[in-house]
Design a protein around this motif. Sequence first.
Motif, short mmCIF file in Angstrom:
data_model
loop_
_atom_site.label_atom_id
_atom_site.label_comp_id
_atom_site.label_asym_id
_atom_site.label_seq_id
_atom_site.Cartn_x
_atom_site.Cartn_y
_atom_site.Cartn_z
N THR A 289 -2.64 -11.43 1.55
CA THR A 289 -3.20 -11.82 0.26
C THR A 289 -2.11 -12.40 -0.63
O THR A 289 -2.30 -13.44 -1.28
N LEU B 256 -3.19 -6.70 5.23
CA LEU B 256 -4.10 -7.58 4.50
C LEU B 256 -3.56 -7.88 3.11
O LEU B 256 -3.65 -9.02 2.64
N ALA B 257 -2.98 -6.89 2.46
CA ALA B 257 -2.40 -7.10 1.13
C ALA B 257 -1.25 -8.10 1.20
O ALA B 257 -1.08 -8.95 0.32
N GLU C 58 -11.31 2.03 3.94
CA GLU C 58 -12.25 0.92 3.85
C GLU C 58 -11.49 -0.40 3.75
O GLU C 58 -10.42 -0.46 3.15
N TRP C 59 -12.04 -1.42 4.36
CA TRP C 59 -11.46 -2.76 4.31
C TRP C 59 -11.61 -3.32 2.90
O TRP C 59 -12.70 -3.36 2.35
N LYS C 60 -10.51 -3.76 2.29
CA LYS C 60 -10.53 -4.15 0.88
C LYS C 60 -10.44 -5.65 0.64
O LYS C 60 -10.03 -6.09 -0.44
N GLU C 61 -10.88 -6.44 1.59
CA GLU C 61 -10.79 -7.89 1.42
C GLU C 61 -11.56 -8.37 0.19
O GLU C 61 -11.10 -9.24 -0.55
N HIS D 270 -1.19 1.99 7.29
CA HIS D 270 -1.93 1.68 6.07
C HIS D 270 -3.03 0.68 6.40
O HIS D 270 -2.75 -0.44 6.86
N ARG D 271 -4.25 1.05 6.15
CA ARG D 271 -5.42 0.24 6.53
C ARG D 271 -5.37 -1.16 5.94
O ARG D 271 -5.75 -2.14 6.59
N ASN D 272 -4.88 -1.28 4.71
CA ASN D 272 -4.91 -2.58 4.02
C ASN D 272 -3.53 -3.15 3.72
O ASN D 272 -3.43 -4.14 2.99
N TRP E 150 -7.05 0.83 -4.77
CA TRP E 150 -7.43 0.43 -3.41
C TRP E 150 -6.56 1.06 -2.32
O TRP E 150 -6.96 1.09 -1.14
N GLU F 227 0.81 -1.21 0.00
CA GLU F 227 0.00 0.00 0.00
C GLU F 227 0.85 1.27 0.00
O GLU F 227 0.33 2.37 -0.18
#
Length: 222
Positions: A116, A112-113, A145-148, A107-109, A140, A73
């Motif tokens: 991923t 998660l990235a 916002e959660w980007k799952e 970084h919000r995601n 993204w 991100e």
Amino acid sequence: MKKLKKHLVVAAVIVAGFAAALGAFLLFSPDDRDAGGVNVQPAAEALPVRDTSHRLTDPKKSELTIVEFLDFECEACGAVYPMVERLREEYGDRVTFVARYFPMPGHRNGELAARTAEAAARQGRFEDMYTKLFTTQKEWGESQEWKESVFRGYAKELGLDMNQFDADLADPEVAGRVQDDQRDGLGLGVQGTPTFFVDGTGIPTPASYQVFKALIDDRLSK
């Protein structure tokens, strides 16, 4: 024109430096840790690269190893991505390029990235997801916002087994694999992204392809 190019290079250096400094602040901010950000401890015996690290190139006879601690991100990582790809294409038969996770809690995601990409790696598709995340970053990144669902869409596009992908994405071992990279990074003094190591030695983020190419050519000539 030369003055303009010089100013652009200087600006790039300043932006990269600011991004790294901001990232370092976010990573170590007590407020961020209290808010539930990733809080890992430095590895006792940190290494720039391990046998389990993701290699983007694997030359038969590697003459040099370049490791990047990155956050998918991170805008600065996105900015150097085309440069790294160009260098990979040019030196992939001589240089081992390694990507390691270092998501920043700000970084919000980002984390998660990273999960991923690691979930994709469990199906042998790390490089494809690595490419997908960077080439779509503007779609993204920097979102609260959660980007799952977006990342699941990428997994579908890559043709991954979605049942396995979902299970791996939620697997604590996948999160632990990301944190293992972070621990090494912290132990090596990484404070922001991108951070590069060339044959185990940290270097300032090169301001341009030409600068990075000159560094590689110099190392390969020795």
